[in-house]
Design an enzyme around this catalytic site. Structure first.
Site, PDB file in Angstrom:
ATOM      1  N   LYS A  39     -28.625  63.391  14.632  1.00  0.00           N
ATOM      2  CA  LYS A  39     -29.874  63.273  13.858  1.00  0.00           C
ATOM      3  C   LYS A  39     -29.830  62.014  12.995  1.00  0.00           C
ATOM      4  CE  LYS A  39     -27.926  66.226  10.232  1.00  0.00           C
ATOM      5  NZ  LYS A  39     -27.928  67.577   9.627  1.00  0.00           N
ATOM      6  N   TYR A 269     -32.297  40.732 -12.415  1.00  0.00           N
ATOM      7  CA  TYR A 269     -33.294  41.530 -13.140  1.00  0.00           C
ATOM      8  C   TYR A 269     -32.705  42.142 -14.409  1.00  0.00           C
ATOM      9  CZ  TYR A 269     -36.431  41.156  -9.160  1.00  0.00           C
ATOM     10  OH  TYR A 269     -37.244  40.679  -8.171  1.00  0.00           O
TER      11      TYR A 269
HETATM   12  C1  LIG Z   1     -26.612  67.983   9.781  1.00  0.00           C
HETATM   13  C2  LIG Z   1     -26.215  69.312  10.300  1.00  0.00           C
HETATM   14  C3  LIG Z   1     -24.944  69.501  10.854  1.00  0.00           C
HETATM   15  C4  LIG Z   1     -23.878  68.418  10.845  1.00  0.00           C
HETATM   16  O1  LIG Z   1     -23.332  68.335   9.550  1.00  0.00           O
HETATM   17  P1  LIG Z   1     -22.043  67.433   9.242  1.00  0.00           P
HETATM   18  O2  LIG Z   1     -21.641  67.842   7.880  1.00  0.00           O
HETATM   19  O3  LIG Z   1     -22.479  66.016   9.325  1.00  0.00           O
HETATM   20  O4  LIG Z   1     -21.023  67.765  10.264  1.00  0.00           O
HETATM   21  C5  LIG Z   1     -24.657  70.723  11.421  1.00  0.00           C
HETATM   22  N1  LIG Z   1     -25.565  71.720  11.432  1.00  0.00           N
HETATM   23  C6  LIG Z   1     -26.787  71.593  10.876  1.00  0.00           C
HETATM   24  C7  LIG Z   1     -27.745  72.731  10.919  1.00  0.00           C
HETATM   25  C8  LIG Z   1     -27.153  70.382  10.295  1.00  0.00           C
HETATM   26  O5  LIG Z   1     -28.362  70.255   9.744  1.00  0.00           O
END
Ligand SMILES: *Cc1c(COP(=O)(O)O)cnc(C)c1O
Length: 376
Positions: A39, A269
């Site tokens: 993702k 800034y």
């Molecule tokens: C993002 C996510 C993961 C992976 O998490 P990590 O900590 O990066 O391993 C696993 N399961 C779900 C439902 C997630 O949203």
């Protein structure tokens, strides 16, 4: 090298990502499938390239958060099952079916609705059901009996898996993980008693995988961060990490300009920095629009010619000033390492996150859209 024309880029080693995945699969063993989470553009490593590399290396599943990400994988040529974990809207059901994406459904009402939709389409669409065992966010919190009844009532959709998500898996001072595992097991038992046995059971993201909490593995695990080379942070008395993973991404930029500042010279800034001694400054070609956290203003550091160079003044949108007084001479165009190792020094996303008061996930996912990707 192709990167020579870029002002700010990441170098991603797909070989290292595959090595991380392979090591995780070896730890998981033959009875547990690893579903790499890709993702958020594979935590900004580049979802299409990373997913194709993982699939070629034997990954039998991939997971994304939303439907658009899943469609993106299909358009890139990914063939394996793709799970959409982060919820979906009724208007996205069609795309789920068309692109053979497997949704995680988060309520019994959504399960019924998807079943109706599968009926209209005349297809046995696969789904997994998410149980809220304590995360308190998405996932059904109905009784095991109600869940069993809902599943038995399916006419068209096919329940292939049952999942839950652990809220405190890195916190070994808390009992929440054991409680969640027990709650999930109770739901599963009640389903079994009612004659419902989903094929896939999955609970674990990175930490319960890397730290081998086997009772949380089911027969499918969902590591994200570990695939990109970070075993996850733990609190309390955590068992040892059982898998060697290494970061797969280096983040680099270049020096635009070098200046020698007299005492009293103010930088950037709100004049957050004022030279207290003669200071050699470099202005580098990245800012918060590229993902360098603004919280690193006057904090944090990068690596220049094998030495640390502290950030001075405010991180601005496109530019950041650094103090290179202690570094070997560097000219405009010279490379700067934000994440990665150079000389004997090394900075990873956990280090940068600590300095910025955030988490490694946010550093990686925050790498900006205009940062170029070079695959090595
Ligand atoms: C993002 C996510 C993961 C992976 O998490 P990590 O900590 O990066 O391993 C696993 N399961 C779900 C439902 C997630 O949203």
């Amino acid at each position: 090298m192709a990167s020579s024309t870029y002002r700010c880029w990441v170098e991603v080693s797909t070989g290292q990502i595959v090595a991380n995945y392979t090591a995780i699969q070896a730890l998981a063993g033959p009875g547990v499938d690893v579903m790499p989470v890709v993702k958020a553009d594979a935590y900004r490593h580049g979802a299409a390239v990373v997913s194709l590399a993982l699939e070629a290396a034997g990954a039998r599943w991939l997971a994304v958060s939303n439907v658009e990400e899943g469609v993106g994988l299909r358009l890139a040529g990914v063939e394996c099952p793709v799970m959409v974990m982060g919820g979906f809207f009724p208007c996205e059901r069609e795309a789920l079916a068309t692109h053979r994406l497997t949704p995680l459904v988060h309520s019994m009402a959504q399960l019924r609705d998807y079943d109706r939709f599968a009926g209209e389409r005349g297809a046995a669409l696969p789904v997994h059901l998410d149980v809220d065992s304590g995360m308190g966010r998405l996932g059904t919190s109905e009784s095991a009996e109600a869940v069993a009844e809902g599943i038995r009532g399916l006419r068209h959709a096919r329940l292939d898996g049952l999942s839950t998500h652990l809220a405190s898996s890195g916190d070994y001072t808390s009992t929440q993980t054991e409680e969640q595992i027990a709650k999930f097991a109770a739901v599963r038992e009640a389903l079994r008693a009612a004659g419902v046995e989903p094929k896939w059971l999955h609970l674990s993201s990175t930490v319960p995988v890397t730290h081998a909490r086997r009772e949380a593995w089911g027969n499918l695990v969902r590591p994200g961060l570990a695939v990109y080379g970070y075993p996850g942070l733990c609190q309390g008395e955590a068992p040892a990490c059982e898998v060697a993973v290494k970061p797969a991404l280096k983040w680099k930029t270049r020096v635009l300009e070098v200046k020698d500042l007299p005492v009293g010279h103010r930088v950037g800034y709100n004049a957050l920095f004022c030279a207290q001694r003669p200071t050699r400054m470099a202005v580098i070609a990245l800012g918060y629009a590229d993902g360098l956290p603004h919280a690193l203003s006057n904090r944090g550091r990068v690596i220049v010619a094998g030495e640390w160079a502290p950030v001075i003044g405010a991180v601005s949108m496109d530019l950041t000033a650094i103090d290179i007084t202690g570094c070997p001479p560097v000219a405009p165009g010279g490379e700067v390492t934000v994440l990665g190792s150079e000389g004997g020094l090394r900075q990873d996303a956990e280090d940068l996150a600590r300095a910025a008061g955030t988490i490694s996930y946010a550093i990686l996912c925050g790498i900006g859209r205009r940062v170029k990707h070079v695959y090595i």
